[in-house]
Design an enzyme around this catalytic site. Structure first.
Site, PDB file in Angstrom:
ATOM      1  N   GLU A   1     -10.963 -10.815  -0.888  1.00 14.32           N
ATOM      2  CA  GLU A   1     -10.688  -9.978   0.265  1.00 14.32           C
ATOM      3  C   GLU A   1     -11.988  -9.370   0.773  1.00 14.32           C
ATOM      4  OE1 GLU A   1      -6.275  -8.654   0.259  1.00 14.32           O
ATOM      5  OE2 GLU A   1      -7.436  -7.177  -0.843  1.00 14.32           O
TER       6      GLU A   1
ATOM      7  N   GLY B   1      -1.476  -7.423   3.795  1.00 20.19           N
ATOM      8  CA  GLY B   1      -1.183  -5.995   3.897  1.00 20.19           C
ATOM      9  C   GLY B   1      -0.269  -5.734   5.090  1.00 20.19           C
TER      10      GLY B   1
ATOM     11  N   GLU C   1      -9.548  -0.844  -1.780  1.00 15.97           N
ATOM     12  CA  GLU C   1      -9.234   0.554  -1.463  1.00 15.97           C
ATOM     13  C   GLU C   1      -9.287   1.414  -2.726  1.00 15.97           C
ATOM     14  OE1 GLU C   1      -5.627  -0.292   0.641  1.00 15.97           O
ATOM     15  OE2 GLU C   1      -6.804  -1.169   2.255  1.00 15.97           O
TER      16      GLU C   1
ATOM     17  N   GLY D   1      -7.445  -4.908   7.286  1.00 15.12           N
ATOM     18  CA  GLY D   1      -6.864  -3.971   8.251  1.00 15.12           C
ATOM     19  C   GLY D   1      -7.669  -3.827   9.533  1.00 15.12           C
TER      20      GLY D   1
ATOM     21  N   SER E   1      -6.417  -9.232   7.070  1.00 16.67           N
ATOM     22  CA  SER E   1      -5.871  -9.521   8.400  1.00 16.67           C
ATOM     23  C   SER E   1      -5.173 -10.881   8.497  1.00 16.67           C
ATOM     24  CB  SER E   1      -6.957  -9.373   9.472  1.00 16.67           C
ATOM     25  OG  SER E   1      -7.449  -8.040   9.479  1.00 16.67           O
TER      26      SER E   1
ATOM     27  N   LYS F   1       0.846  -1.203   0.000  1.00 16.58           N
ATOM     28  CA  LYS F   1       0.000   0.000   0.000  1.00 16.58           C
ATOM     29  C   LYS F   1       0.884   1.256   0.000  1.00 16.58           C
ATOM     30  CE  LYS F   1      -3.500  -2.811   2.167  1.00 16.58           C
ATOM     31  NZ  LYS F   1      -4.676  -2.914   2.995  1.00 16.58           N
TER      32      LYS F   1
ATOM     33  N   HIS G   1      -8.164  -3.530  -6.202  1.00 20.43           N
ATOM     34  CA  HIS G   1      -8.159  -3.627  -4.734  1.00 20.43           C
ATOM     35  C   HIS G   1      -9.330  -2.818  -4.164  1.00 20.43           C
ATOM     36  CE1 HIS G   1      -6.968  -3.150  -0.568  1.00 20.43           C
ATOM     37  NE2 HIS G   1      -6.260  -4.252  -0.739  1.00 20.43           N
TER      38      HIS G   1
HETATM   39  P1  PGA Z   1      -4.471  -6.415   5.647  1.00 19.72           P
HETATM   40  O1  PGA Z   1      -4.680  -5.953   4.136  1.00 19.72           O
HETATM   41  O2  PGA Z   1      -3.644  -7.684   5.609  1.00 19.72           O
HETATM   42  O3  PGA Z   1      -3.737  -5.294   6.304  1.00 19.72           O
HETATM   43  O4  PGA Z   1      -5.833  -6.669   6.230  1.00 19.72           O
HETATM   44  C1  PGA Z   1      -4.884  -6.870   3.099  1.00 19.72           C
HETATM   45  C2  PGA Z   1      -5.056  -6.159   1.772  1.00 19.72           C
HETATM   46  O5  PGA Z   1      -5.686  -5.096   1.746  1.00 19.72           O
HETATM   47  O6  PGA Z   1      -4.576  -6.618   0.722  1.00 19.72           O
END
Ligand code: PGA
Length: 252
Positions: free
Chosen positions: A169, A236, A99, A175, A215, A13, A97
């Site tokens: 995901e 992440g 995000e 996160g 996570s 990220k 993704h």
């Molecule tokens: P995370 O993110 O492991 O921090 O939950 C995963 C991702 O967004 O690819």
């Protein structure tokens, strides 16, 4: 015995300058030395790609990017073209993704165009799909996955997708420290594989790797990897430290 070679991918990220990223690689490589039965990928931010590409050259760790634009070149301020990524040594590219969908207006149509451009440039697309908490609570998980896969993959032809990777995901697990239960993950992964089989046939869907993301940590990777339809992880937060990421890579 696994039928598909696992892939453990780190999505950095908007963390790490080029210097910080290269320092990570210096510490990480000895920790995964000798790991030969799984693929490893790191996706730094654009400004670190070239330096990390140099540091990974000749190693078993592959370079990935976090996004790309579908045009080959042109007046598209702020965008990065597929061949700029391959020139840095990228083998993979993350597409769609959550995000990007949430904060930057990424749509299934955009995902579709990016996917085609990635494949054309010889990059392996890591296509992200997943439902929000609200969608899960409304019982829409499978219809959302269906729509994202249908629209994102619709103009593709099976031949070009031989190396497709899909990352499931669940947005509510990213996160947040919440991981999907083994049963939730397995049923979503099975659904994704059956949808891709319906669209492109069982040879492609059987070979396709479906990663779980949200996570993932050293403490939960083994449980996830024990499930039949989970072929790896997109990590992440826990991929940002050499020890933690190496421990995930070395799951047993
Ligand atoms: P995370 O993110 O492991 O921090 O939950 C995963 C991702 O967004 O690819």
């Amino acid at each position: 015995m696994r039928t598909r070679r696992p892939l453990i991918a780190g999505n950095w990220k908007m963390y790490k300058t080029a210097a910080e990223a290269v320092e990570f690689v210096r510490q990480f490589l000895p920790r995964v030395d000798g790991v030969g039965d799984r693929d490893i990928m790191i996706a730094p931010a654009f400004p670190a790609l070239e330096a990390v590409g140099g540091a990974l050259k000749g190693t078993a760790v592959a370079l990935g990017a976090q996004d790309l634009f579908w045009e080959a070149e042109g007046a598209y301020t702020g965008q990065v073209a597929p061949r700029m990524l391959t020139a840095c040594g990228c083998r993979y590219v993350i597409i769609g993704h959550s995000e990007r969908r949430q904060y930057f207006g990424e749509t299934d149509e955009g995902v579709c165009r990016k996917l085609q451009a990635a494949v054309k440039a010889g990059l392996v697309p890591v296509m992200c799909v997943g439902e929000t908490e609200q969608e899960r609570e409304a019982g829409q998980t499978f219809s959302i996955l269906d729509k994202q896969l249908q629209n994102g993959l619709k103009d593709s032809i099976a031949d070009q997708l031989a190396s497709l990777v899909v990352a499931y995901e669940p947005v509510w697990a990213i996160g947040t420290g919440k991981t999907a239960t083994a049963a939730q993950a397995q049923e979503a992964h099975r659904f994704i594989r059956s949808k891709v089989a319906q669209m492109f046939g069982s040879a492609l869907s059987g070979a396709m790797r479906v990663l779980y993301g949200g996570s993932v940590k050293p403490e939960n990777i083994s449980e996830l990897m024990a499930l039949g339809d989970i072929d790896g992880a997109l990590v992440g937060g826990a991929s940002l430290k050499p020890d933690s990421f190496a421990n995930i890579v070395k799951f047993d």
